[in-house]
Design a protein around this motif. Structure first.
Motif, mmCIF file in Angstrom:
data_model
loop_
_atom_site.group_PDB
_atom_site.id
_atom_site.type_symbol
_atom_site.label_atom_id
_atom_site.label_comp_id
_atom_site.label_asym_id
_atom_site.label_seq_id
_atom_site.Cartn_x
_atom_site.Cartn_y
_atom_site.Cartn_z
ATOM 1 N N ARG A 55 -34.173 -14.174 -4.337
ATOM 2 C CA ARG A 55 -33.388 -13.001 -3.913
ATOM 3 C C ARG A 55 -32.264 -12.627 -4.885
ATOM 4 O O ARG A 55 -31.494 -11.716 -4.607
ATOM 5 C CB ARG A 55 -32.815 -13.262 -2.528
ATOM 6 C CG ARG A 55 -33.911 -13.373 -1.482
ATOM 7 C CD ARG A 55 -33.375 -13.727 -0.131
ATOM 8 N NE ARG A 55 -34.468 -13.829 0.830
ATOM 9 C CZ ARG A 55 -34.483 -14.650 1.844
ATOM 10 N NH1 ARG A 55 -33.462 -15.450 2.075
ATOM 11 N NH2 ARG A 55 -35.513 -14.686 2.662
ATOM 12 N N ALA A 56 -32.164 -13.313 -6.010
ATOM 13 C CA ALA A 56 -31.133 -12.972 -6.994
ATOM 14 C C ALA A 56 -31.329 -11.535 -7.470
ATOM 15 O O ALA A 56 -32.454 -11.098 -7.727
ATOM 16 C CB ALA A 56 -31.192 -13.936 -8.168
ATOM 17 N N SER A 57 -30.234 -10.818 -7.593
ATOM 18 C CA SER A 57 -30.327 -9.397 -7.934
ATOM 19 C C SER A 57 -30.435 -9.136 -9.436
ATOM 20 O O SER A 57 -30.882 -8.063 -9.839
ATOM 21 C CB SER A 57 -29.114 -8.648 -7.379
ATOM 22 O OG SER A 57 -27.923 -9.170 -7.946
ATOM 23 N N ASP A 58 -30.027 -10.088 -10.263
ATOM 24 C CA ASP A 58 -30.112 -9.907 -11.717
ATOM 25 C C ASP A 58 -30.114 -11.274 -12.400
ATOM 26 O O ASP A 58 -30.032 -12.310 -11.742
ATOM 27 C CB ASP A 58 -28.968 -9.031 -12.230
ATOM 28 C CG ASP A 58 -27.585 -9.573 -11.889
ATOM 29 O OD1 ASP A 58 -27.426 -10.809 -11.734
ATOM 30 O OD2 ASP A 58 -26.649 -8.764 -11.786
ATOM 31 N N ALA A 59 -30.204 -11.249 -13.716
ATOM 32 C CA ALA A 59 -30.308 -12.499 -14.476
ATOM 33 C C ALA A 59 -29.068 -13.374 -14.323
ATOM 34 O O ALA A 59 -29.171 -14.602 -14.229
ATOM 35 C CB ALA A 59 -30.558 -12.195 -15.943
ATOM 36 N N ALA A 60 -27.906 -12.772 -14.269
ATOM 37 C CA ALA A 60 -26.673 -13.548 -14.138
ATOM 38 C C ALA A 60 -26.625 -14.270 -12.794
ATOM 39 O O ALA A 60 -26.251 -15.454 -12.727
ATOM 40 C CB ALA A 60 -25.458 -12.646 -14.312
ATOM 41 N N GLU A 61 -26.997 -13.573 -11.739
ATOM 42 C CA GLU A 61 -27.006 -14.199 -10.419
ATOM 43 C C GLU A 61 -28.077 -15.285 -10.345
ATOM 44 O O GLU A 61 -27.859 -16.347 -9.767
ATOM 45 C CB GLU A 61 -27.241 -13.146 -9.336
ATOM 46 C CG GLU A 61 -27.120 -13.700 -7.941
ATOM 47 C CD GLU A 61 -27.241 -12.641 -6.856
ATOM 48 O OE1 GLU A 61 -27.207 -13.029 -5.678
ATOM 49 O OE2 GLU A 61 -27.371 -11.441 -7.172
ATOM 50 N N TYR A 62 -29.223 -15.034 -10.965
ATOM 51 C CA TYR A 62 -30.283 -16.031 -11.004
ATOM 52 C C TYR A 62 -29.786 -17.285 -11.718
ATOM 53 O O TYR A 62 -29.975 -18.410 -11.229
ATOM 54 C CB TYR A 62 -31.517 -15.478 -11.721
ATOM 55 C CG TYR A 62 -32.703 -16.399 -11.680
ATOM 56 C CD1 TYR A 62 -33.659 -16.284 -10.682
ATOM 57 C CD2 TYR A 62 -32.865 -17.397 -12.640
ATOM 58 C CE1 TYR A 62 -34.758 -17.130 -10.640
ATOM 59 C CE2 TYR A 62 -33.957 -18.253 -12.603
ATOM 60 C CZ TYR A 62 -34.898 -18.116 -11.605
ATOM 61 O OH TYR A 62 -35.965 -18.958 -11.562
#
Length: 80
Positions: A55-62
């Motif tokens: 459910r991460a919204s972008d690479a940084a959150e992932y």
């Protein structure tokens, strides 16, 4: 569901937990129940981390969520 490469680690922990349950329980049925009870919390936590990654919204959150999972895997003592 995201694959988070935890299967090998969990499998090794499973072997130790099953060995302990079989050594301590009065019979195989009881040992298997104890084994399952001991392992489910860890499995549920890995499943939650996997869903968080998915459910991460972008690479940084992932990356941030992957770091949380990795830290948990490296610092959580396995069930004996």
């Amino acid at each position: 569901m995201v694959h988070i490469a935890s299967g090998g680690t969990l499998g090794i922990e499973d072997a130790g937990a099953l060995r302990a349950a079989l050594a301590e329980a009065p019979d195989t049925g009881t040992a298997l129940v104890r084994y399952e009870e001991a392992r489910m919390a860890g499995f549920d936590r890995v499943r939650a981390f996997s869903l968080d990654l998915e459910r991460a919204s972008d690479a940084a959150e992932y990356a941030q969520r992957w770091a949380q999972f990795s830290h948990w895997m490296l610092t959580t003592a396995p069930v004996a």
